[in-house]
Design an enzyme around this catalytic site. Sequence first.
Site, PDB file in Angstrom:
ATOM      1  N   ASN A 103      35.317 -38.197  33.486  1.00 20.66           N
ATOM      2  CA  ASN A 103      36.390 -38.636  32.589  1.00 20.66           C
ATOM      3  C   ASN A 103      36.379 -37.763  31.334  1.00 20.66           C
ATOM      4  O   ASN A 103      35.311 -37.346  30.883  1.00 20.66           O
ATOM      5  CB  ASN A 103      36.144 -40.098  32.190  1.00 20.66           C
ATOM      6  CG  ASN A 103      37.188 -40.642  31.238  1.00 20.66           C
ATOM      7  OD1 ASN A 103      38.388 -40.418  31.416  1.00 20.66           O
ATOM      8  ND2 ASN A 103      36.748 -41.364  30.214  1.00 20.66           N
ATOM      9  N   HIS A 105      37.175 -37.852  27.335  1.00 14.14           N
ATOM     10  CA  HIS A 105      37.346 -38.877  26.291  1.00 14.14           C
ATOM     11  C   HIS A 105      37.360 -38.196  24.921  1.00 14.14           C
ATOM     12  O   HIS A 105      36.515 -37.343  24.637  1.00 14.14           O
ATOM     13  CB  HIS A 105      36.200 -39.889  26.359  1.00 14.14           C
ATOM     14  CG  HIS A 105      36.312 -40.929  25.287  1.00 14.14           C
ATOM     15  ND1 HIS A 105      37.256 -41.938  25.321  1.00 14.14           N
ATOM     16  CD2 HIS A 105      35.620 -41.105  24.139  1.00 14.14           C
ATOM     17  CE1 HIS A 105      37.133 -42.685  24.236  1.00 14.14           C
ATOM     18  NE2 HIS A 105      36.152 -42.207  23.504  1.00 14.14           N
ATOM     19  N   SER A 132      34.493 -35.354  24.840  1.00 16.95           N
ATOM     20  CA  SER A 132      33.386 -35.325  25.796  1.00 16.95           C
ATOM     21  C   SER A 132      33.934 -35.455  27.216  1.00 16.95           C
ATOM     22  O   SER A 132      34.886 -36.195  27.451  1.00 16.95           O
ATOM     23  CB  SER A 132      32.450 -36.520  25.579  1.00 16.95           C
ATOM     24  OG  SER A 132      32.043 -36.629  24.235  1.00 16.95           O
ATOM     25  N   ASP A 141      33.829 -45.619  29.045  1.00 17.04           N
ATOM     26  CA  ASP A 141      33.439 -44.349  28.407  1.00 17.04           C
ATOM     27  C   ASP A 141      31.926 -44.238  28.240  1.00 17.04           C
ATOM     28  O   ASP A 141      31.415 -43.966  27.161  1.00 17.04           O
ATOM     29  CB  ASP A 141      34.135 -44.220  27.031  1.00 17.04           C
ATOM     30  CG  ASP A 141      35.645 -44.329  27.155  1.00 17.04           C
ATOM     31  OD1 ASP A 141      36.198 -43.834  28.145  1.00 17.04           O
ATOM     32  OD2 ASP A 141      36.266 -44.924  26.257  1.00 17.04           O
TER      33      ASP A 141
HETATM   34  C1  GRF Z   1      43.431 -37.790  26.127  1.00 16.63           C
HETATM   35  O1  GRF Z   1      43.196 -37.777  24.763  1.00 16.63           O
HETATM   36  C2  GRF Z   1      42.177 -38.138  26.872  1.00 16.63           C
HETATM   37  O2  GRF Z   1      41.019 -37.652  26.276  1.00 16.63           O
HETATM   38  C3  GRF Z   1      42.184 -39.633  26.818  1.00 16.63           C
HETATM   39  O3  GRF Z   1      43.529 -40.003  26.947  1.00 16.63           O
HETATM   40  C4  GRF Z   1      44.360 -38.926  26.506  1.00 16.63           C
HETATM   41  C5  GRF Z   1      45.232 -38.592  27.670  1.00 16.63           C
HETATM   42  O4  GRF Z   1      46.146 -37.596  27.383  1.00 16.63           O
HETATM   43  N1  GRF Z   1      41.290 -40.190  27.807  1.00 16.63           N
HETATM   44  P1  GRF Z   1      47.011 -36.941  28.539  1.00 16.63           P
HETATM   45  O5  GRF Z   1      47.639 -38.078  29.348  1.00 16.63           O
HETATM   46  O6  GRF Z   1      46.100 -36.092  29.388  1.00 16.63           O
HETATM   47  O7  GRF Z   1      48.040 -36.132  27.826  1.00 16.63           O
END
Ligand code: GRF
Length: 207
Positions: A103, A105, A132, A141
């Site tokens: 994932n 994050h 991360s 997370d």
């Molecule tokens: C990103 O900031 C990611 O880190 C988080 O959610 C957001 C998703 O953005 N988990 P996108 O849909 O990839 O534009």
Amino acid sequence: MTMRLAVFISGRGSNLAALLGAQKNSGYQVVHVISNNAQAQGLEIAHENGVNNSHVLWKERDSGEKHALALLETIQPDLIVLAGFMKVLSAEFVGRFENKIINIHPSLLPLYPGLNTHQRVLDDQQSTHGASVHVVDDQLDHGQVLSQTRINIEANDTAATLSERLIEKEHRLLIKTVQMIASGQLSCDNGWRFEGEPLLKPWVEDT
Ligand code: GRF
């Protein structure tokens, strides 16, 4: 051999778009996109790029996961990438793909799991922020952090400016991490390893 990715999304899909944009000769290929949200912009991105995509109803976790599992049985991905996927997966689901789900994050985990990370670092008057990539377990997370990227927080930063500055670095970090897994530079064999040595702390993207 090209590593086959299934990407799970819930919304905008900018990380998905970044992965797709970089996948030529990169050792990986996005073979399927799964969204729990029928309106996700990311589904459009998949469609425009000719990538198979599915909307999975996720009102209840059990039925969502059951449907996703059935799809994954036909897709047979080597790696599942959660890229803005807003659901926590069950221990049973994660157990089926141990060390095969990552994932992205927007925080320096283990700091700031959950939502609104940009505002929370500002509220705490932190001087650095970052993103991360971590292995997914059944907590929000939470699993082992594989890689990180950092940004400095400036006096006039707002949640919006932090988000804008970080998202580009997030994209680079996710691409690089997936490439490192595809090439075997980052591997899981009796624990995660970088170039064969135990990964004792996250790999850091400097650029
Ligand atoms: C990103 O900031 C990611 O880190 C988080 O959610 C957001 C998703 O953005 N988990 P996108 O849909 O990839 O534009």
